[in-house]
Design a protein around this motif. Structure first.
Motif, PDB file in Angstrom:
ATOM      1  N   ALA A  10       0.986  -1.258  -0.091  1.00 41.10           N
ATOM      2  CA  ALA A  10       0.154   0.018   0.016  1.00 41.10           C
ATOM      3  C   ALA A  10       0.836   1.158  -0.002  1.00 41.10           C
ATOM      4  N   ASP A  11       2.052   1.200   0.926  1.00 45.88           N
ATOM      5  CA  ASP A  11       2.815   2.336   0.765  1.00 45.88           C
ATOM      6  C   ASP A  11       3.373   2.520  -0.608  1.00 45.88           C
ATOM      7  N   ILE A  12       4.045   1.563  -1.259  1.00 50.05           N
ATOM      8  CA  ILE A  12       4.699   1.713  -2.501  1.00 50.05           C
ATOM      9  C   ILE A  12       3.606   2.265  -3.438  1.00 50.05           C
ATOM     10  N   GLU A  13       2.349   1.877  -3.516  1.00 51.77           N
ATOM     11  CA  GLU A  13       1.362   2.031  -4.376  1.00 51.77           C
ATOM     12  C   GLU A  13       1.007   3.539  -4.242  1.00 51.77           C
ATOM     13  N   ASP A  14       0.785   3.982  -2.924  1.00 53.99           N
ATOM     14  CA  ASP A  14       0.492   5.208  -2.778  1.00 53.99           C
ATOM     15  C   ASP A  14       1.742   6.394  -3.068  1.00 53.99           C
ATOM     16  N   GLY A  15       2.659   5.767  -3.258  1.00 57.66           N
ATOM     17  CA  GLY A  15       3.730   6.669  -3.410  1.00 57.66           C
ATOM     18  C   GLY A  15       4.360   7.459  -2.054  1.00 57.66           C
ATOM     19  N   GLU A  16       4.258   6.516  -1.130  1.00 56.20           N
ATOM     20  CA  GLU A  16       4.480   6.911   0.301  1.00 56.20           C
ATOM     21  C   GLU A  16       6.175   6.599   0.609  1.00 56.20           C
ATOM     22  N   VAL A  17       6.765   5.763  -0.363  1.00 56.01           N
ATOM     23  CA  VAL A  17       7.954   5.344  -0.115  1.00 56.01           C
ATOM     24  C   VAL A  17       8.998   6.033  -1.129  1.00 56.01           C
ATOM     25  N   SER A  18       9.930   6.581  -0.389  1.00 53.41           N
ATOM     26  CA  SER A  18      11.180   7.518  -1.253  1.00 53.41           C
ATOM     27  C   SER A  18      12.000   6.289  -2.033  1.00 53.41           C
ATOM     28  N   VAL A  19      12.633   6.866  -3.128  1.00 54.90           N
ATOM     29  CA  VAL A  19      13.448   6.116  -3.920  1.00 54.90           C
ATOM     30  C   VAL A  19      14.595   5.462  -2.855  1.00 54.90           C
ATOM     31  N   ASP A  20      15.020   6.168  -1.741  1.00 55.07           N
ATOM     32  CA  ASP A  20      15.866   5.772  -0.895  1.00 55.07           C
ATOM     33  C   ASP A  20      15.291   4.513  -0.079  1.00 55.07           C
ATOM     34  N   GLU A  21      14.130   4.464   0.259  1.00 54.46           N
ATOM     35  CA  GLU A  21      13.646   3.474   0.966  1.00 54.46           C
ATOM     36  C   GLU A  21      13.138   2.290  -0.028  1.00 54.46           C
ATOM     37  N   LEU A  22      12.892   2.478  -1.219  1.00 52.19           N
ATOM     38  CA  LEU A  22      12.440   1.494  -1.799  1.00 52.19           C
ATOM     39  C   LEU A  22      13.033   0.120  -1.865  1.00 52.19           C
ATOM     40  N   THR A  23      14.388   0.093  -1.839  1.00 52.80           N
ATOM     41  CA  THR A  23      14.950  -1.102  -1.902  1.00 52.80           C
ATOM     42  C   THR A  23      14.903  -2.003  -0.675  1.00 52.80           C
ATOM     43  N   SER A  24      14.993  -1.286   0.457  1.00 49.36           N
ATOM     44  CA  SER A  24      14.906  -1.828   1.675  1.00 49.36           C
ATOM     45  C   SER A  24      13.570  -2.405   1.980  1.00 49.36           C
ATOM     46  N   LYS A  25      12.427  -1.472   1.308  1.00 49.31           N
ATOM     47  CA  LYS A  25      11.018  -2.154   1.510  1.00 49.31           C
ATOM     48  C   LYS A  25      10.770  -3.423   0.618  1.00 49.31           C
ATOM     49  N   ILE A  26      11.389  -3.406  -0.524  1.00 48.38           N
ATOM     50  CA  ILE A  26      11.580  -4.454  -1.609  1.00 48.38           C
ATOM     51  C   ILE A  26      12.291  -5.718  -1.022  1.00 48.38           C
ATOM     52  N   SER A  27      13.285  -5.203  -0.303  1.00 46.92           N
ATOM     53  CA  SER A  27      14.024  -6.439   0.548  1.00 46.92           C
ATOM     54  C   SER A  27      13.138  -7.133   1.749  1.00 46.92           C
ATOM     55  N   ARG A  28      12.579  -6.256   2.419  1.00 46.64           N
ATOM     56  CA  ARG A  28      11.612  -6.692   3.621  1.00 46.64           C
ATOM     57  C   ARG A  28      10.372  -7.528   2.959  1.00 46.64           C
ATOM     58  N   ALA A  29       9.906  -7.001   1.863  1.00 46.22           N
ATOM     59  CA  ALA A  29       8.492  -7.542   1.361  1.00 46.22           C
ATOM     60  C   ALA A  29       9.025  -8.986   0.707  1.00 46.22           C
ATOM     61  N   SER A  30      10.163  -9.374   0.263  1.00 41.74           N
ATOM     62  CA  SER A  30      10.768 -10.577  -0.010  1.00 41.74           C
ATOM     63  C   SER A  30      11.005 -11.399   0.939  1.00 41.74           C
ATOM     64  N   GLU A  31      11.403 -10.797   2.189  1.00 41.15           N
ATOM     65  CA  GLU A  31      11.385 -11.914   3.339  1.00 41.15           C
ATOM     66  C   GLU A  31      10.076 -12.310   3.720  1.00 41.15           C
ATOM     67  N   LEU A  32       9.054 -11.349   3.995  1.00 41.62           N
ATOM     68  CA  LEU A  32       7.611 -11.614   4.255  1.00 41.62           C
ATOM     69  C   LEU A  32       7.078 -12.620   3.352  1.00 41.62           C
ATOM     70  N   LEU A  33       7.352 -12.556   2.005  1.00 39.22           N
ATOM     71  CA  LEU A  33       7.006 -13.275   1.256  1.00 39.22           C
ATOM     72  C   LEU A  33       7.137 -14.830   1.509  1.00 39.22           C
ATOM     73  N   ALA A  34       8.574 -15.087   1.613  1.00 39.76           N
ATOM     74  CA  ALA A  34       9.104 -16.222   2.170  1.00 39.76           C
ATOM     75  C   ALA A  34       8.449 -16.881   3.511  1.00 39.76           C
ATOM     76  N   ILE A  35       8.183 -16.169   4.443  1.00 36.57           N
ATOM     77  CA  ILE A  35       7.679 -16.284   5.638  1.00 36.57           C
ATOM     78  C   ILE A  35       6.197 -16.897   5.375  1.00 36.57           C
ATOM     79  N   CYS A  36       5.521 -16.272   4.528  1.00 34.12           N
ATOM     80  CA  CYS A  36       4.097 -16.461   4.025  1.00 34.12           C
ATOM     81  C   CYS A  36       3.948 -17.989   3.376  1.00 34.12           C
ATOM     82  N   LYS A  37       4.956 -17.876   2.340  1.00 33.64           N
ATOM     83  CA  LYS A  37       4.936 -19.478   1.666  1.00 33.64           C
ATOM     84  C   LYS A  37       5.287 -20.386   2.341  1.00 33.64           C
TER      85      LYS A  37
END
Length: 72
Positions: free
Chosen positions: A19-46
């Motif tokens: 939601a934060d990424i879609e809403d544009g609430e994530v700066s370009v500087d934060e994007l890499t860490s957010k994507i990395s965290r999302a990847s970790e969360l996807l692994a947990i869910c899977k």
């Protein structure tokens, strides 16, 4: 990856990141860490879903192997 997340916690956090990424609430500087965290969360869910699926399969196998207790 040691974690104590339950599926629901990981899923909720993942939804917030998306939601934060879609809403544009994530700066370009934060994007890499957010994507990395999302990847970790996807692994947990899977992993949680896979483990649950295996448990369901075991239970179904037990039910199939159990003698039929119904009388006809």
């Amino acid at each position: 990856m040691e974690n104590k997340y339950i599926y629901q916690d990981a899923f909720v956090e993942l939804q917030q990141i998306v939601a934060d990424i879609e809403d544009g609430e994530v700066s370009v500087d934060e994007l890499t860490s957010k994507i990395s965290r999302a990847s970790e969360l996807l692994a947990i869910c899977k992993a949680k879903l896979t483990a649950s699926e295996k448990e369901v399969e075991k239970l179904l196998e037990k039910l199939d192997a159990a003698p039929d207790t119904q009388t006809e």
